[in-house]
Scaffold this motif. Structure first.
Motif, PDB file in Angstrom:
ATOM      1  N   ILE A  92       3.855  10.185   0.524  1.00  0.00           N
ATOM      2  CA  ILE A  92       2.704  10.365   1.410  1.00  0.00           C
ATOM      3  C   ILE A  92       3.038  11.449   2.428  1.00  0.00           C
ATOM      4  O   ILE A  92       4.100  11.420   3.054  1.00  0.00           O
ATOM      5  CB  ILE A  92       2.356   9.059   2.142  1.00  0.00           C
ATOM      6  CG1 ILE A  92       2.039   7.958   1.139  1.00  0.00           C
ATOM      7  CG2 ILE A  92       1.193   9.272   3.108  1.00  0.00           C
ATOM      8  CD1 ILE A  92       1.923   6.577   1.762  1.00  0.00           C
ATOM      9  N   LYS A 118       0.835  -1.213   0.000  1.00  0.00           N
ATOM     10  CA  LYS A 118       0.000   0.000   0.000  1.00  0.00           C
ATOM     11  C   LYS A 118       0.863   1.253   0.000  1.00  0.00           C
ATOM     12  O   LYS A 118       0.574   2.215  -0.694  1.00  0.00           O
ATOM     13  CB  LYS A 118      -0.915   0.027   1.241  1.00  0.00           C
ATOM     14  CG  LYS A 118      -2.188  -0.716   1.094  1.00  0.00           C
ATOM     15  CD  LYS A 118      -3.044  -0.498   2.338  1.00  0.00           C
ATOM     16  CE  LYS A 118      -4.299  -1.325   2.293  1.00  0.00           C
ATOM     17  NZ  LYS A 118      -5.110  -1.171   3.502  1.00  0.00           N
ATOM     18  N   ALA A 124      -6.594   6.277   3.625  1.00  0.00           N
ATOM     19  CA  ALA A 124      -5.311   6.367   2.907  1.00  0.00           C
ATOM     20  C   ALA A 124      -4.137   6.537   3.865  1.00  0.00           C
ATOM     21  O   ALA A 124      -3.000   6.228   3.516  1.00  0.00           O
ATOM     22  CB  ALA A 124      -5.349   7.520   1.914  1.00  0.00           C
ATOM     23  N   HIS A 157       3.495   1.533  -3.387  1.00  0.00           N
ATOM     24  CA  HIS A 157       2.955   1.814  -4.711  1.00  0.00           C
ATOM     25  C   HIS A 157       2.258   3.167  -4.826  1.00  0.00           C
ATOM     26  O   HIS A 157       1.455   3.372  -5.732  1.00  0.00           O
ATOM     27  CB  HIS A 157       2.024   0.668  -5.151  1.00  0.00           C
ATOM     28  CG  HIS A 157       2.804  -0.560  -5.503  1.00  0.00           C
ATOM     29  ND1 HIS A 157       2.900  -1.632  -4.652  1.00  0.00           N
ATOM     30  CD2 HIS A 157       3.567  -0.868  -6.578  1.00  0.00           C
ATOM     31  CE1 HIS A 157       3.674  -2.556  -5.203  1.00  0.00           C
ATOM     32  NE2 HIS A 157       4.093  -2.111  -6.367  1.00  0.00           N
ATOM     33  N   GLN A 158       2.600   4.086  -3.953  1.00  0.00           N
ATOM     34  CA  GLN A 158       2.106   5.457  -4.088  1.00  0.00           C
ATOM     35  C   GLN A 158       2.886   6.148  -5.208  1.00  0.00           C
ATOM     36  O   GLN A 158       4.091   5.943  -5.342  1.00  0.00           O
ATOM     37  CB  GLN A 158       2.320   6.223  -2.781  1.00  0.00           C
ATOM     38  CG  GLN A 158       1.589   5.654  -1.587  1.00  0.00           C
ATOM     39  CD  GLN A 158       0.098   5.813  -1.697  1.00  0.00           C
ATOM     40  OE1 GLN A 158      -0.405   6.820  -2.181  1.00  0.00           O
ATOM     41  NE2 GLN A 158      -0.638   4.819  -1.252  1.00  0.00           N
ATOM     42  N   THR A 159       2.210   6.987  -5.979  1.00  0.00           N
ATOM     43  CA  THR A 159       2.910   7.695  -7.054  1.00  0.00           C
ATOM     44  C   THR A 159       3.619   8.937  -6.534  1.00  0.00           C
ATOM     45  O   THR A 159       4.584   9.396  -7.133  1.00  0.00           O
ATOM     46  CB  THR A 159       1.918   8.098  -8.167  1.00  0.00           C
ATOM     47  OG1 THR A 159       0.852   8.842  -7.586  1.00  0.00           O
ATOM     48  CG2 THR A 159       1.366   6.857  -8.860  1.00  0.00           C
ATOM     49  N   LYS A 160       3.144   9.475  -5.416  1.00  0.00           N
ATOM     50  CA  LYS A 160       3.775  10.639  -4.792  1.00  0.00           C
ATOM     51  C   LYS A 160       4.074  10.293  -3.339  1.00  0.00           C
ATOM     52  O   LYS A 160       3.409   9.439  -2.750  1.00  0.00           O
ATOM     53  CB  LYS A 160       2.830  11.851  -4.816  1.00  0.00           C
ATOM     54  CG  LYS A 160       2.508  12.363  -6.196  1.00  0.00           C
ATOM     55  CD  LYS A 160       1.559  13.553  -6.087  1.00  0.00           C
ATOM     56  CE  LYS A 160       1.167  14.069  -7.458  1.00  0.00           C
ATOM     57  NZ  LYS A 160       0.203  15.162  -7.370  1.00  0.00           N
TER      58      LYS A 160
END
Length: 197
Positions: A72, A64, A87, A67-70
């Motif tokens: 957190i 989780k 989130a 695999h964030q694109t930006k």
């Protein structure tokens, strides 16, 4: 124990921080020396939760976050109503694990701590597979009722020890460094000194 300090015998259960389900039971002895050194702890736990299940949960948590694109970024977790955005739940989970190290390290025979809130969290993007966050956490000191602010840098990869470096405002910026002994959910945490941010 004469000339040594107070020794306590404890029996307690552990639970999943999210579901509240019982995950095991532990027996421990804790000796608080008369000197100001850290307590001597001997602990033995039996786990009712399957190790494979724990590893799968750690992997889901890791995926989780990874695999964030930006990066957190979060503030005030939970909010003033006690809510945590879905989130930000993985960010909160890592903060719980990391701050437990700080609370363990700072607690004494007469003073204990609870994590009250994550004031801020920021993910650092790394070139390797590790996850890294900077946190500012608020700890509630018992029985003084003081709120103590601590900066914490946390690094984690499933199957590797959780690493925590921190300093708390009440300690005159003294730096502490710690790392976990076991993989997975930061179970069992060991203290090391000497590293810098």
């Amino acid at each position: 124990i004469p000339d040594s300090g107070h020794k306590y015998y404890l029996q307690f259960t552990t639970e999943d921080y999210k579901s509240g389900e019982n995950t095991g039971s532990c027996l421990a002895t804790v000796l608080y020396p008369k000197t100001k050194s850290l307590p001597v702890v001997n602990i033995k736990c039996t786990h009712t939760k399957d190790q494979k299940q724990i590893q799968e949960e750690d992997s889901r948590l890791y995926q989780k976050i990874r695999h964030q694109t930006k990066p957190i970024i979060g503030n005030n977790i939970p909010d003033s109503y006690g809510n945590i955005e879905p989130a930000l739940e993985p960010v909160w989970a890592l903060a719980v694990a990391g701050s437990s190290y700080i609370m363990w390290e700072k607690s004494t025979e007469n003073v204990g701590y609870f994590m009250a809130q994550v004031k801020s969290a920021k993910q650092w993007i790394r070139k390797d597979d590790f996850i890294e966050f900077d946190y500012t956490v608020l700890l509630h000191e018992i029985p003084t009722q003081e709120i103590i602010s601590c900066h914490m840098r946390l690094t984690w990869l499933p199957g590797h020890p959780l690493k925590v470096k921190y300093f708390c405002a009440s300690e005159n910026q003294r730096l502490e460094d710690g790392s976990g002994m076991e993989s997975g959910s930061a179970a069992g945490i060991l203290h090391e000194k000497g590293a810098n941010f």
